[in-house]
Design a protein around this motif. Sequence first.
Motif, PDB file in Angstrom:
ATOM      1  N   ARG A 109      74.245  36.481  41.091  1.00  0.00           N
ATOM      2  CA  ARG A 109      75.578  36.369  40.511  1.00  0.00           C
ATOM      3  C   ARG A 109      75.664  35.153  39.587  1.00  0.00           C
ATOM      4  N   ALA A 110      76.778  35.054  38.892  1.00  0.00           N
ATOM      5  CA  ALA A 110      77.052  33.907  38.020  1.00  0.00           C
ATOM      6  C   ALA A 110      78.111  33.032  38.674  1.00  0.00           C
ATOM      7  N   PRO A 164      80.080  26.838  29.794  1.00  0.00           N
ATOM      8  CA  PRO A 164      80.626  28.053  30.403  1.00  0.00           C
ATOM      9  C   PRO A 164      79.531  28.920  31.014  1.00  0.00           C
ATOM     10  N   ILE A 165      79.957  30.008  31.679  1.00  0.00           N
ATOM     11  CA  ILE A 165      78.973  30.885  32.320  1.00  0.00           C
ATOM     12  C   ILE A 165      79.301  32.368  32.148  1.00  0.00           C
ATOM     13  N   ALA A 166      80.517  32.695  31.703  1.00  0.00           N
ATOM     14  CA  ALA A 166      80.931  34.105  31.615  1.00  0.00           C
ATOM     15  C   ALA A 166      80.031  34.914  30.684  1.00  0.00           C
ATOM     16  N   HIS A 167      79.404  34.252  29.688  1.00  0.00           N
ATOM     17  CA  HIS A 167      78.584  34.967  28.714  1.00  0.00           C
ATOM     18  C   HIS A 167      77.215  35.341  29.267  1.00  0.00           C
ATOM     19  N   SER A 168      76.820  34.776  30.404  1.00  0.00           N
ATOM     20  CA  SER A 168      75.447  34.922  30.886  1.00  0.00           C
ATOM     21  C   SER A 168      75.080  36.368  31.194  1.00  0.00           C
ATOM     22  N   LYS A 169      73.898  36.749  30.748  1.00  0.00           N
ATOM     23  CA  LYS A 169      73.379  38.084  31.029  1.00  0.00           C
ATOM     24  C   LYS A 169      72.404  38.079  32.201  1.00  0.00           C
ATOM     25  N   SER A 170      72.175  36.913  32.787  1.00  0.00           N
ATOM     26  CA  SER A 170      71.223  36.820  33.898  1.00  0.00           C
ATOM     27  C   SER A 170      71.582  37.726  35.072  1.00  0.00           C
ATOM     28  N   PRO A 171      72.874  37.846  35.466  1.00  0.00           N
ATOM     29  CA  PRO A 171      73.181  38.770  36.567  1.00  0.00           C
ATOM     30  C   PRO A 171      72.797  40.213  36.264  1.00  0.00           C
ATOM     31  N   LEU A 172      72.961  40.636  35.017  1.00  0.00           N
ATOM     32  CA  LEU A 172      72.554  41.995  34.652  1.00  0.00           C
ATOM     33  C   LEU A 172      71.041  42.161  34.755  1.00  0.00           C
ATOM     34  N   ILE A 173      70.308  41.166  34.283  1.00  0.00           N
ATOM     35  CA  ILE A 173      68.838  41.247  34.299  1.00  0.00           C
ATOM     36  C   ILE A 173      68.315  41.292  35.731  1.00  0.00           C
ATOM     37  N   HIS A 174      68.692  40.300  36.518  1.00  0.00           N
ATOM     38  CA  HIS A 174      68.184  40.237  37.891  1.00  0.00           C
ATOM     39  C   HIS A 174      68.721  41.380  38.742  1.00  0.00           C
ATOM     40  N   GLY A 175      69.979  41.757  38.502  1.00  0.00           N
ATOM     41  CA  GLY A 175      70.540  42.888  39.231  1.00  0.00           C
ATOM     42  C   GLY A 175      69.805  44.177  38.938  1.00  0.00           C
ATOM     43  N   PHE A 176      69.422  44.375  37.682  1.00  0.00           N
ATOM     44  CA  PHE A 176      68.659  45.556  37.286  1.00  0.00           C
ATOM     45  C   PHE A 176      67.324  45.598  38.021  1.00  0.00           C
ATOM     46  N   TRP A 177      66.613  44.474  38.026  1.00  0.00           N
ATOM     47  CA  TRP A 177      65.304  44.430  38.694  1.00  0.00           C
ATOM     48  C   TRP A 177      65.434  44.614  40.205  1.00  0.00           C
ATOM     49  N   LEU A 178      66.449  44.001  40.806  1.00  0.00           N
ATOM     50  CA  LEU A 178      66.653  44.165  42.247  1.00  0.00           C
ATOM     51  C   LEU A 178      66.896  45.629  42.604  1.00  0.00           C
ATOM     52  N   GLU A 179      67.696  46.306  41.770  1.00  0.00           N
ATOM     53  CA  GLU A 179      67.989  47.723  42.034  1.00  0.00           C
ATOM     54  C   GLU A 179      66.747  48.583  41.863  1.00  0.00           C
ATOM     55  N   VAL A 180      66.001  48.363  40.781  1.00  0.00           N
ATOM     56  CA  VAL A 180      64.794  49.165  40.533  1.00  0.00           C
ATOM     57  C   VAL A 180      63.785  48.994  41.662  1.00  0.00           C
ATOM     58  N   LEU A 181      63.642  47.783  42.157  1.00  0.00           N
ATOM     59  CA  LEU A 181      62.659  47.503  43.206  1.00  0.00           C
ATOM     60  C   LEU A 181      63.188  47.765  44.606  1.00  0.00           C
ATOM     61  N   GLY A 182      64.474  48.032  44.730  1.00  0.00           N
ATOM     62  CA  GLY A 182      65.051  48.304  46.038  1.00  0.00           C
ATOM     63  C   GLY A 182      65.102  47.089  46.947  1.00  0.00           C
ATOM     64  N   ILE A 183      65.288  45.912  46.360  1.00  0.00           N
ATOM     65  CA  ILE A 183      65.349  44.675  47.145  1.00  0.00           C
ATOM     66  C   ILE A 183      66.789  44.426  47.601  1.00  0.00           C
ATOM     67  N   ASP A 184      66.967  44.167  48.875  1.00  0.00           N
ATOM     68  CA  ASP A 184      68.297  43.952  49.437  1.00  0.00           C
ATOM     69  C   ASP A 184      68.700  42.494  49.233  1.00  0.00           C
TER      70      ASP A 184
END
Length: 281
Positions: free
Chosen positions: A42-43, A18-38
């Motif tokens: 996703r999962a 499965p993939i619904a449990h993955s926290k990777s989108p939260l991790i990478h999304g957080f870093w993308l937002e902090v760094l302002g990368i466009d």
Amino acid sequence: MTFTNDATRPYAEVIGDPIAHSKSPLIHGFWLEVLGIDADYRATHVTPEALPGYFAQRRADPHWRGCNITIPHKLAALDHVEDRGGVRGTIGAINLALRVDALDDEGDAIIGTNTDAGGFYAPIAGLDLSGAPVTVIGAGGAARAILFALSKIGVGPVTILNRNVLKAAALLATFGLKGQALPLNAGIGPCALLVNASALGMAGQPPLDVDLSALPEDAVVYDVVYAPLETALLKAARARDLETVDGLDMLIGQAALAFEMLFGAEPPRDRDEDLRALLTK
């Protein structure tokens, strides 16, 4: 199975079943937002049967930067990427597929690599494990990366507990580790480091029920499972006041290595405390 190709800007993703449990989108999304990368992360749910089609479709998508790979695809994905780093002959499993042009190279090839070994080792880098006995539960893709890392730091005898004892014994030989392979119900003996490298204890998976009474007071218990974060194994270890390492440490560590390759920027590790707070809400 058709995988949506509706991206209009660079993106990466994590695939698994499965993939619904993955926290990777939260991790990478957080870093993308902090760094302002466009860019996006996703999962995507990919079954074993759909894996060849997934890579074929993503290869044709110019916005796709690559994907992190989780259970059960870490071994099978090797058949769909170029192995320029010789991962098949070392770790034998990948957790990251990367577009070559994401590395400022030419062409549209997809290469495979593994950041699990580095992510696993980072939280225990300060421990002196040279010659120390280690027990590892599991013999899958994550275990291969962990055993590879352990072989590089010169640990003592390694005991692998696994349903398939022959598979576990083969891994000891593969990584040149002295030790023994035992069935899961053999019990935990004295060791300096106990690692759960299996999916046991993960939400939706069978529980991991082990007796930690044989562990010395200075033992470290490391569980790669992060959903739930407070696994039964870690709870039992903390009840004995043993030092513990949870699955987020390895997850964030391996994700940091992957993020830099996928998006060409170092993640803001000075914000790890904020990131952990987000992941444990």
